[in-house]
Design a protein around this motif. Sequence first.
Motif, PDB file in Angstrom:
ATOM      1  N   MET A  49       0.836  -1.206   0.000  1.00 15.00           N
ATOM      2  CA  MET A  49       0.000   0.000   0.000  1.00 15.00           C
ATOM      3  C   MET A  49       0.871   1.257   0.000  1.00 15.00           C
ATOM      4  SD  MET A  49      -3.352  -0.708   2.378  1.00 15.00           S
ATOM      5  CE  MET A  49      -2.702  -1.595   3.764  1.00 15.00           C
ATOM      6  N   ILE A  64       1.813   4.727  -3.140  1.00 12.55           N
ATOM      7  CA  ILE A  64       1.537   6.133  -2.806  1.00 12.55           C
ATOM      8  C   ILE A  64       2.791   6.959  -3.087  1.00 12.55           C
ATOM      9  CG2 ILE A  64       1.051   7.664  -0.840  1.00 12.55           C
ATOM     10  CD1 ILE A  64      -0.566   5.367   0.348  1.00 12.55           C
ATOM     11  N   GLN A 119       3.711  11.513   0.421  1.00 10.10           N
ATOM     12  CA  GLN A 119       2.490  11.257   1.193  1.00 10.10           C
ATOM     13  C   GLN A 119       2.575   9.963   2.001  1.00 10.10           C
ATOM     14  OE1 GLN A 119      -0.339  11.535  -2.186  1.00 10.10           O
ATOM     15  NE2 GLN A 119      -1.264  13.213  -1.058  1.00 10.10           N
ATOM     16  N   GLN A 176       2.109  10.255   5.964  1.00  9.97           N
ATOM     17  CA  GLN A 176       0.721  10.405   6.405  1.00  9.97           C
ATOM     18  C   GLN A 176      -0.032   9.088   6.248  1.00  9.97           C
ATOM     19  OE1 GLN A 176       2.415  12.569   4.491  1.00  9.97           O
ATOM     20  NE2 GLN A 176       1.347  14.519   4.304  1.00  9.97           N
ATOM     21  N   ALA A 177       0.234   8.399   5.134  1.00  8.47           N
ATOM     22  CA  ALA A 177      -0.444   7.124   4.889  1.00  8.47           C
ATOM     23  C   ALA A 177      -0.048   6.098   5.950  1.00  8.47           C
ATOM     24  CB  ALA A 177      -0.092   6.599   3.496  1.00  8.47           C
ATOM     25  N   ALA A 198      -1.867   6.875   9.099  1.00  6.38           N
ATOM     26  CA  ALA A 198      -3.285   6.500   9.013  1.00  6.38           C
ATOM     27  C   ALA A 198      -3.459   4.993   9.118  1.00  6.38           C
ATOM     28  CB  ALA A 198      -3.886   7.017   7.707  1.00  6.38           C
ATOM     29  N   ILE A 199      -2.607   4.253   8.455  1.00  5.89           N
ATOM     30  CA  ILE A 199      -2.680   2.788   8.528  1.00  5.89           C
ATOM     31  C   ILE A 199      -2.432   2.322   9.960  1.00  5.89           C
ATOM     32  CG2 ILE A 199      -1.448   0.678   7.841  1.00  5.89           C
ATOM     33  CD1 ILE A 199      -1.027   2.032   5.083  1.00  5.89           C
ATOM     34  N   LEU A 213      -3.001   3.993  12.682  1.00  2.94           N
ATOM     35  CA  LEU A 213      -4.170   4.347  13.498  1.00  2.94           C
ATOM     36  C   LEU A 213      -5.303   3.363  13.290  1.00  2.94           C
ATOM     37  CD1 LEU A 213      -4.728   8.213  13.466  1.00  2.94           C
ATOM     38  CD2 LEU A 213      -4.623   6.716  15.449  1.00  2.94           C
TER      39      LEU A 213
END
Lengths: 162, 148
Positions: free
Chosen positions: B49, B53, B57, B60-61, B64-65, B67
Motif C-alpha cells: 500500500m 503512494i 504522502q 501520512q499514509a 493513518a494505517i 491508526l
Amino acid sequence: MGGNSPCASCKLLRRRCTKDCIFAPYFPSDDPHKFAIVHKIFGASNVSKMLQELPVHQRADAVGSLVYEATARLRDPVYGCVGAISYLQNQVSQLQMQLAVAQTEILCIQMQQEPPLAEQKMEADDKSFVINNNLTAMPQLLNYASSSNVAQDPLKREFLWT
Amino acid sequence: MSNSTRCAACRYLRRCCEDCMLAPYFPSINPERFACVHRIFGASNAARMLQQIPVEQRRQAADAIALEAYWRVQDPVYGSVGVISMLQREISVAQRELAETQAQVSMYTAQVQSQSNQITQVQYLVDNAHLIPNQPPIHGLCQPPDIP
C-alpha cells in the motif's frame, strides 16, 4: 457454499469451499467485489484470523466494518477512514465552540438583567435605609462576579471580557 | 544491518533488510505500532500500500494505517467504524444542545427587548408630563380655592 456453489472468497482464492468455510456466510458468491476489496486491503488469512477470534454472533458486524474500511481505503489510499474521522472531529470542535459562545451569550444577558444593587446603594442619600434593607443582596453580587465558574473556564472568560 | 539499526518491521519479522521500505515509518523505538499493523494488515500488504503512494504522502499514509490498525486491535468488531459512529453520535447531541441553547438566547433577547421598550415608554410619559392638560378635580381631595 458447500459442494454446490463456492463462496466468493473460495472462488477468488481458487480453493474448495467446504461446509465449514469461515467466509461463506458473509461473502456469498453473488457479490464477489465485497471479498475482493477486503482481500486486497487486509488479506484473506488476516481476515480469517480476525473472524476466528470473534464469537459467531459478532462476525457479520465485523465483516461489515472491514468492508467499510477497505472501501474507504480504496477511495482514499492515503488517509482511508482516518480522513472521515478527522472531518467529524473538526465538526465536533466547531459545534462545541458554537455552544460555548451561545452559553456565554446567555450568561451576559443574565448578568445585564441583574439589578445593579451596589450602584443603587451608593446613590441613596439615606445610607441607614440602604444598610438596613439591602445589605443581604451585596454578597450575592460580589460572589457572582468572582465565581469559580467564570474564573476557571478560560473560554467563557475570554468571550466574556472581549 | 546491525541489530540496533533495524527498523521495527525487520526486528519483528526477524529479518535483515538494508533497504526496507517500512523503515522510515516504523522506527524501532515504537515496536507496538508495527505489531498492530502487521496483525491487521500484514507486513507485505502494508508495504505494498505504501509503495503505491507518492513518497511525499507515505508518512501520512503510514500514520493513518497505523491508526486504523490500532483501532481495530482495540475494537476487533468495529475498528475505526466504531470511532466514526461515536463521533456521529457526539455531533447529533451537540447539534441538539446548540439548538436548545440558541432558542434560549432568542427568548432572553426578546425579554430584554420587551423590558427596554416598556422603560422607554414610561420615560417618555415622565418627560412629557408637563404637556398633559390639567385634570378635573378628583372627588374627596382638598383643592386650593380658585383665584379670581
